[in-house]
Structures are given as C-alpha cells and as structure tokens.
Design a protein around this motif. Sequence first.
Motif, PDB file in Angstrom:
ATOM      1  N   ILE A  98     -72.692 -15.458 -27.609  1.00  0.00           N
ATOM      2  CA  ILE A  98     -72.740 -14.092 -27.105  1.00  0.00           C
ATOM      3  C   ILE A  98     -73.790 -13.346 -27.927  1.00  0.00           C
ATOM      4  CG2 ILE A  98     -71.503 -11.953 -26.698  1.00  0.00           C
ATOM      5  CD1 ILE A  98     -70.569 -14.275 -24.949  1.00  0.00           C
ATOM      6  N   VAL A  99     -74.862 -12.955 -27.268  1.00  0.00           N
ATOM      7  CA  VAL A  99     -75.912 -12.187 -27.932  1.00  0.00           C
ATOM      8  C   VAL A  99     -75.506 -10.727 -27.907  1.00  0.00           C
ATOM      9  CG1 VAL A  99     -78.340 -11.516 -27.867  1.00  0.00           C
ATOM     10  CG2 VAL A  99     -77.677 -13.853 -27.268  1.00  0.00           C
ATOM     11  N   GLY A 100     -75.350 -10.158 -29.084  1.00  0.00           N
ATOM     12  CA  GLY A 100     -74.897  -8.780 -29.188  1.00  0.00           C
ATOM     13  C   GLY A 100     -75.323  -8.169 -30.507  1.00  0.00           C
ATOM     14  N   PRO A 101     -74.595  -7.172 -31.003  1.00  0.00           N
ATOM     15  CA  PRO A 101     -75.011  -6.466 -32.223  1.00  0.00           C
ATOM     16  C   PRO A 101     -75.085  -7.346 -33.454  1.00  0.00           C
ATOM     17  CG  PRO A 101     -73.360  -5.207 -31.014  1.00  0.00           C
ATOM     18  CD  PRO A 101     -73.417  -6.555 -30.367  1.00  0.00           C
ATOM     19  N   THR A 102     -74.260  -8.395 -33.534  1.00  0.00           N
ATOM     20  CA  THR A 102     -74.206  -9.198 -34.756  1.00  0.00           C
ATOM     21  C   THR A 102     -74.697 -10.629 -34.577  1.00  0.00           C
ATOM     22  OG1 THR A 102     -71.907  -9.886 -34.341  1.00  0.00           O
ATOM     23  CG2 THR A 102     -72.252  -7.858 -35.595  1.00  0.00           C
ATOM     24  N   GLN A 103     -75.119 -10.987 -33.388  1.00  0.00           N
ATOM     25  CA  GLN A 103     -75.562 -12.370 -33.160  1.00  0.00           C
ATOM     26  C   GLN A 103     -76.733 -12.426 -32.187  1.00  0.00           C
ATOM     27  OE1 GLN A 103     -73.110 -16.269 -33.088  1.00  0.00           O
ATOM     28  NE2 GLN A 103     -73.098 -15.549 -30.965  1.00  0.00           N
ATOM     29  N   GLY A 104     -77.695 -13.252 -32.514  1.00  0.00           N
ATOM     30  CA  GLY A 104     -78.807 -13.552 -31.631  1.00  0.00           C
ATOM     31  C   GLY A 104     -78.933 -15.056 -31.486  1.00  0.00           C
ATOM     32  N   VAL A 105     -79.965 -15.495 -30.800  1.00  0.00           N
ATOM     33  CA  VAL A 105     -80.214 -16.933 -30.654  1.00  0.00           C
ATOM     34  C   VAL A 105     -81.692 -17.196 -30.828  1.00  0.00           C
ATOM     35  CG1 VAL A 105     -78.246 -17.391 -29.134  1.00  0.00           C
ATOM     36  CG2 VAL A 105     -80.458 -16.753 -28.135  1.00  0.00           C
ATOM     37  N   ILE A 106     -82.014 -18.439 -31.188  1.00  0.00           N
ATOM     38  CA  ILE A 106     -83.399 -18.883 -31.222  1.00  0.00           C
ATOM     39  C   ILE A 106     -83.464 -20.247 -30.551  1.00  0.00           C
ATOM     40  CG2 ILE A 106     -83.162 -19.797 -33.582  1.00  0.00           C
ATOM     41  CD1 ILE A 106     -86.174 -18.999 -33.906  1.00  0.00           C
ATOM     42  N   VAL A 107     -84.365 -20.381 -29.607  1.00  0.00           N
ATOM     43  CA  VAL A 107     -84.499 -21.597 -28.806  1.00  0.00           C
ATOM     44  C   VAL A 107     -85.830 -22.246 -29.137  1.00  0.00           C
ATOM     45  CG1 VAL A 107     -84.131 -22.522 -26.499  1.00  0.00           C
ATOM     46  CG2 VAL A 107     -83.428 -20.180 -27.003  1.00  0.00           C
ATOM     47  N   GLY A 108     -85.828 -23.552 -29.326  1.00  0.00           N
ATOM     48  CA  GLY A 108     -87.050 -24.271 -29.646  1.00  0.00           C
ATOM     49  C   GLY A 108     -87.528 -25.139 -28.500  1.00  0.00           C
ATOM     50  N   PRO A 109     -88.677 -25.765 -28.669  1.00  0.00           N
ATOM     51  CA  PRO A 109     -89.231 -26.638 -27.630  1.00  0.00           C
ATOM     52  C   PRO A 109     -88.249 -27.732 -27.220  1.00  0.00           C
ATOM     53  CG  PRO A 109     -90.850 -26.220 -29.332  1.00  0.00           C
ATOM     54  CD  PRO A 109     -89.569 -25.652 -29.834  1.00  0.00           C
ATOM     55  N   GLN A 110     -88.207 -27.998 -25.918  1.00  0.00           N
ATOM     56  CA  GLN A 110     -87.350 -29.011 -25.307  1.00  0.00           C
ATOM     57  C   GLN A 110     -85.862 -28.684 -25.363  1.00  0.00           C
ATOM     58  OE1 GLN A 110     -90.281 -30.532 -27.246  1.00  0.00           O
ATOM     59  NE2 GLN A 110     -90.963 -29.965 -25.192  1.00  0.00           N
ATOM     60  N   MET A 111     -85.504 -27.471 -25.741  1.00  0.00           N
ATOM     61  CA  MET A 111     -84.107 -27.046 -25.706  1.00  0.00           C
ATOM     62  C   MET A 111     -83.871 -26.247 -24.426  1.00  0.00           C
ATOM     63  SD  MET A 111     -83.590 -25.853 -29.701  1.00  0.00           S
ATOM     64  CE  MET A 111     -81.861 -25.450 -29.498  1.00  0.00           C
ATOM     65  N   ARG A 112     -82.739 -26.488 -23.765  1.00  0.00           N
ATOM     66  CA  ARG A 112     -82.417 -25.785 -22.537  1.00  0.00           C
ATOM     67  C   ARG A 112     -81.808 -24.420 -22.851  1.00  0.00           C
ATOM     68  NH1 ARG A 112     -82.955 -28.492 -17.911  1.00  0.00           N
ATOM     69  NH2 ARG A 112     -81.771 -26.852 -16.864  1.00  0.00           N
ATOM     70  N   PHE A 113     -82.165 -23.448 -22.003  1.00  0.00           N
ATOM     71  CA  PHE A 113     -81.672 -22.092 -22.215  1.00  0.00           C
ATOM     72  C   PHE A 113     -81.351 -21.439 -20.879  1.00  0.00           C
ATOM     73  CE2 PHE A 113     -82.479 -17.508 -22.285  1.00  0.00           C
ATOM     74  CZ  PHE A 113     -81.519 -17.123 -23.213  1.00  0.00           C
ATOM     75  N   GLY A 114     -80.224 -20.739 -20.845  1.00  0.00           N
ATOM     76  CA  GLY A 114     -79.842 -19.968 -19.668  1.00  0.00           C
ATOM     77  C   GLY A 114     -78.679 -19.062 -20.014  1.00  0.00           C
ATOM     78  N   GLY A 115     -78.353 -18.141 -19.109  1.00  0.00           N
ATOM     79  CA  GLY A 115     -77.231 -17.258 -19.371  1.00  0.00           C
ATOM     80  C   GLY A 115     -77.231 -16.055 -18.454  1.00  0.00           C
TER      81      GLY A 115
END
Length: 325
Positions: A98-115
């Motif tokens: 859950i991307v919110g006030p206290t958490q983010g994400v970082i995605v690198g090459p060849q990693m799948r991302f959606g939401g």
Amino acid sequence: MLIEPALLRQYRYFESNDVDDTRQRIAAVLQPHRLMPGVARAGHSAYMNHVRIDSLGFGTIGYAGAMGVDAGEIEDYYLAILSLSGYADVTVAGRRAIVGPTQGVIVGPQMRFGGTFSGDCEQFFVRIDKRAMLAHTGYDHLHIEPLLDLTRPELAPWLAQLRLLASSPETIALAQRDRRVAVEFERLLVTMLLAGQPHHCQTRATPAAPAAFVPRTVKRAKAYIDEHACEPITLANIAQAAGVPVRTLLDSFQRHSHASPMQMVREARLERARDLLLRARDTERVADIALGCGFANLGRFANAYREKFGETPSATLRAVRQRAS
C-alpha cells in the motif's frame, strides 16, 4: 508532506480527460502500459508534471478518478513511487504493498508492476535510467528491495535530497544547463538511496584470463582509481581515463581483474581510510576520515572495514591512540 505538489506545477507536461491520450502521454515518459479507469471525479482531469535532468526524471501524476494500471515488466530503468495524497494498492514482483504516507515502492528492470490508484491519489515518481545506476555503482544487475519504509531514518537523507531538488527551480535549471551538475545529482541520489535501502548486486560471471597478462586499459584504469578513489568519481570517469567505452572497460575488468572498477574504488577507499586512521591526530574522528574517503554511510563503512581488516575503525583508532599515550 514529503514534497509540496504546487512547486512542480510549473513543469506541467499535459492535462487530459481522455484515457487513451493520458496513457500515451505517460508512456512517452515511462513505458507502454494499460489503464483501466474506475469512477471518475467530476471536474478533474488527468495530468503529469515532469522534470528531466540527464538520466534522472521526476514529477507527479494524478488521474481523473480511480485508476487501475498494468505496466507489465519495467524496462531499463528504476522507478520509485511515493504518494503525496491518497493511496495506491500495488503489486511489485508478486508482492503487494500500500503506497501511502509511510510507504513507497521502487521497481527495477524486469520486475512486474501494477495496481490501483485511488481517485484522490497524487503520486510522486522518480525515474533513474539503468545506465546511470551502472555508471555510479559498476553493477550490471542491481536488485533493490521493492518496499520503501519511509519512516526509516536511513532513507531520510534521500528523501530530503528529493525534497530539495523538487523545490528549487534554480537548481533544476542549473542541472539542465550543466551536465556536470546533473551527474553529481544523479550520483548523490543513487548513493543516498543505496545507503538507506537494502539491495544486492551481481556482475556477469566471465572466466578470468591468466593473471600474467593485464591489458593497458586495465592498468590505466587502476592508476586512475589509485589517484582519485576518494573523489566522487563514476564508472564513466574511469572509462574516460582508460580511453575506452564503459562496456569495454567492464569486459576488460571481468576478464583480467578480480574485481569490477567500482569494487576496486571501494577497496582503494578502505585502504586509504585505514592509512589515515593509523596516522590520525588526536582531533580526528572516524566519521571525518570516512566521509573524506568517500563513504557517505558510516554504518556501511564500519561493516566493510571490519570485514576487510578484522576490526572496527574505532578499534583501529583507539589502538593508535593507546600506543601514542
């Protein structure tokens, strides 16, 4: 708030009420992806604010309402996503966050991302080209822990640097005019991110050539590293000193050296730090010596030093002063 969104509105890239147009505009900055709109908010348009500084890009994205996103596999860049308002329920390489006030994400090459992004979500993104990561770390394959715990003190310097850069039009303009400044900002952001976020890396396994033969390229690179290790040098600086492209330099080191160029920089910095500790004056501190030798994270410096020399930096300094007393 991490970053004041109003400060980035002067870098408005587009506004649109058309989903296909929104997708195409964002794809031009990031990569092709699918958008699956939910309930729209009356009177709101999708938008993107975007700043590009050499191999670094950052900005904000807001949709006209709730939006599902399927980016597939990320291409040749690293993408950090934070939330300035609202939230996002995302999946990174099969892990939900859950991307919110206290958490983010970082995605690198060849990693799948959606939401799915909430209707009131304004996301702040940072895009760093893979070649920039390679230039500042020396690693072909760098895996960064995808979940960013924004409450961790170790990430505070990185977040502060992002806030500073995003809030200073004068600094952005300077970096866009002068590539030397742009490269320094890249280096600083990469270094601070890796100092605060767990990661691991690897290089391609290539059989080493017989130790008796060391090509001139590697000799020139090593001489440059020995002279400039404690300076903020990059892989590109080393390749330029050796007179070859970065890829040729990496291939030469993989065949004729036990370490990559940036690993050799780290080793040279550790050797220099130990030499300075062994000759330290009464007023000198471990922190001062570490920073002077190019180590921005004192914890990582202490661990690397202990692993190489079998004792902590403070133990070395303490023994020197006991012998001098």
